[in-house]
Scaffold this active site. Structure first.
Site, mmCIF file in Angstrom:
data_model
loop_
_atom_site.group_PDB
_atom_site.id
_atom_site.type_symbol
_atom_site.label_atom_id
_atom_site.label_comp_id
_atom_site.label_asym_id
_atom_site.label_seq_id
_atom_site.Cartn_x
_atom_site.Cartn_y
_atom_site.Cartn_z
ATOM 1 N N LYS A 79 39.390 32.126 27.166
ATOM 2 C CA LYS A 79 40.007 32.762 28.338
ATOM 3 C C LYS A 79 41.473 32.353 28.439
ATOM 4 C CE LYS A 79 39.168 33.366 33.325
ATOM 5 N NZ LYS A 79 38.263 33.007 34.432
ATOM 6 N N SER A 154 36.375 36.646 37.135
ATOM 7 C CA SER A 154 37.648 36.878 36.455
ATOM 8 C C SER A 154 37.556 36.720 34.945
ATOM 9 C CB SER A 154 38.679 35.893 37.010
ATOM 10 O OG SER A 154 38.284 34.562 36.703
ATOM 11 N N SER A 178 33.008 33.264 38.457
ATOM 12 C CA SER A 178 33.759 34.033 37.449
ATOM 13 C C SER A 178 33.203 33.980 36.040
ATOM 14 C CB SER A 178 35.219 33.569 37.428
ATOM 15 O OG SER A 178 35.829 33.922 38.634
#
Length: 489
Positions: A79, A154, A178
């Site tokens: 990420k 996210s 997330s």
């Protein structure tokens, strides 16, 4: 044979046995990215040369007998809020569009020590603020099950990349759900460990008391294996916890006899899609048939989790994001008059609307006159939520419920109504407020063919219980691949 259709552990075994090389695996991932990422936008940065170079180095160490672990040579996506030395780390924001860190996050370093090969950085909601991966400066990620729908957020880029088989597994971060919510939307498995289990060193902070890094994988075995690799005590992180054991794979047993599982009635009431409810209760029935003891109970305080979370997270975000001012690194406005004007213009032009909304909310609740009314009250509520979970875990080993109230909404639906987007985190947020571990496992699809995720929550440092329950449930159903991945066979 499509190497990317294998789980990370299966691929690691083939590399270890000499059937394929780390370079073959990296090339397979890069090939899949070239074919599919134009449509799904899972990645913001892919460094093909560096990935192939790293794969060659790893293969040499495997051949020399230096790397013998289950993840040696396996391609991973990270990420874009985890620092990687020399590689762009942007948090999917304009304000960090050119930021190349001088060090690597501890969790990523641990993966590299295990021999995993970093392929690239995945798209995310800007600074992890959002539940759909639509607030990214680099455009939205699309759900590989249906590109008209969001992948969740996210960590939507990481979850979509695993679902589309553009990597063997990925790292995400979880501040209010997330990892678990996008895993649910993308039909993959994601685990958020107990707060402090994985070092936050090198993770660009959103809400420091809530953020936790965790794996996104195709199955529970991969999740346990990856968590074992990334979890460690780190003196560089003041919130890191020294655990007695970092062994998670021993929980991979198909046996839930006598495991006490509680289902909060609050999680099955108003706002939950009937199809999601049906699949969650069917999953509970499956575990009951395998010997678990299932019982419904009242958790209470669920309705206070979202307001408490957004006050605390926004307050911490306003403080954490104060460092992005256009002075030392990142975006700086072209024309300005004086220092204050440069700050104001750089931040106005560099941050997106959702980030600005949360910074302003955070600054407001921390301001004189409102600190007691909002921030302190939210902290007290957080303590009460933790107490409610403590009472529940005195009676149950695992709490079972949905990961999200619905399946993935269509692109553009959530951003028009931020409150509706915030309410989508209702089942995941409490876990972060209480610092608990949670896992999302696919448990079926709705009438439109979109995945539904089952969430299992454990007490602090009791990952074994949720991994065991998730693994036992997973044995009753085959992993479903999305059409985008199948089409590449």
């Amino acid at each position: 044979m499509n190497l990317m259709s294998l789980t990370a552990v299966e691929l690691g075994k083939k590399i270890k046995a000499g059937e394929v090389t780390a370079v073959d695996a990296a090339k397979a991932a890069l090939e899949q990215i070239k074919k599919l990422d134009g449509e799904y936008n899972c990645y913001v940065t892919v460094d093909e040369e560096a990935a192939l170079r790293e794969a060659e180095e790893v293969q040499k160490r495997i051949d020399a007998g230096e790397l013998t672990g289950p993840l040696a040579g396996v391609p991973v996506a990270v990420k874009d809020n985890m620092c990687t030395e020399g590689t762009l780390t942007t948090c999917s924001s304009k304000i960090l569009y050119n930021f190349r860190p001088t060090y690597t996050a501890e969790a990523v370093l641990n993966l590299k020590k295990a021999g995993a090969v970093v392929i690239g950085k995945t798209n995310m909601d800007e600074f992890a603020m959002g539940s759909t991966t639509e607030t990214s400066h680099f455009g939205p990620t699309k759900n590989p099950w249906n590109p008209e729908h969001v992948p969740g957020g996210s960590s939507g880029g990481s979850c979509a990349a695993v679902a589309a088989e553009e990597c063997a597994f990925a790292l995400g971060s979880d501040t209010g759900g997330s990892i678990r919510q996008p895993s649910s939307f993308c039909g993959v498995t994601g685990i958020k460990p107990t707060y402090g289990t994985v070092s936050r060193y090198g993770l660009i902070a959103y809400g420091s008391s809530l953020d936790q890094i965790g794996p996104v994988c195709k199955d529970v075995t991969d999740c346990a294996t990856v968590l074992e690799a990334i979890a460690s005590y780190d003196p560089k992180d003041s919130t890191s916890v020294k655990r007695e054991s970092y062994d998670f794979t021993s929980a991979l047993v198909d046996n839930v006899k006598g495991l006490r599982i509680g289902i909060p009635r609050d999680y099955l009431g108003e706002g939950l899609d009937p199809e999601v409810r049906e699949h969650i209760l069917a999953a509970a029935k499956t575990l009951e048939e395998k010997g678990a003891v299932i019982e419904e109970f009242d958790l209470s305080l669920v309705e206070y989790a979202i307001p408490a979370y957004y006050v605390i997270a926004s307050a911490e975000a306003s403080s954490n994001l104060a460092r992005f001012d256009g002075v030392k690194y990142g975006y700086r406005t072209q024309e300005y008059t004086g220092l204050h004007n440069m700050y104001k213009k750089s931040r106005s032009e560099g941050f997106g609307p959702e980030v600005k909304r949360r910074i302003m909310l955070g600054s407001f609740v921390l301001s004189s006159g409102y600190y007691d009314a909002y921030y302190l009250k939210a902290l007290r509520t957080k303590a009460l939520i933790k107490q409610a979970f403590d009472r529940a875990f005195a009676k149950y080993d695992v709490i079972l419920g949905p990961a999200a109230p619905t399946t993935a909404p269509k692109l553009g639906e959530s951003l028009s109504d931020p409150i509706k987007m915030y309410l989508g985190d209702i089942y995941t947020i409490s876990v972060n407020l209480a610092g608990l571990p949670g896992i999302s496992v696919p448990c079926g699809t709705d009438k439109n063919g979109l995945p539904i995720g089952l969430q299992l929550i454990g007490d602090c440092f009791q990952e074994h219980n949720i991994i065991r329950a998730a693994y036992a449930y997973e044995q009753t159903r085959a992993y479903e691949r999305c059409a985008a991945a199948k089409a590449q066979d």
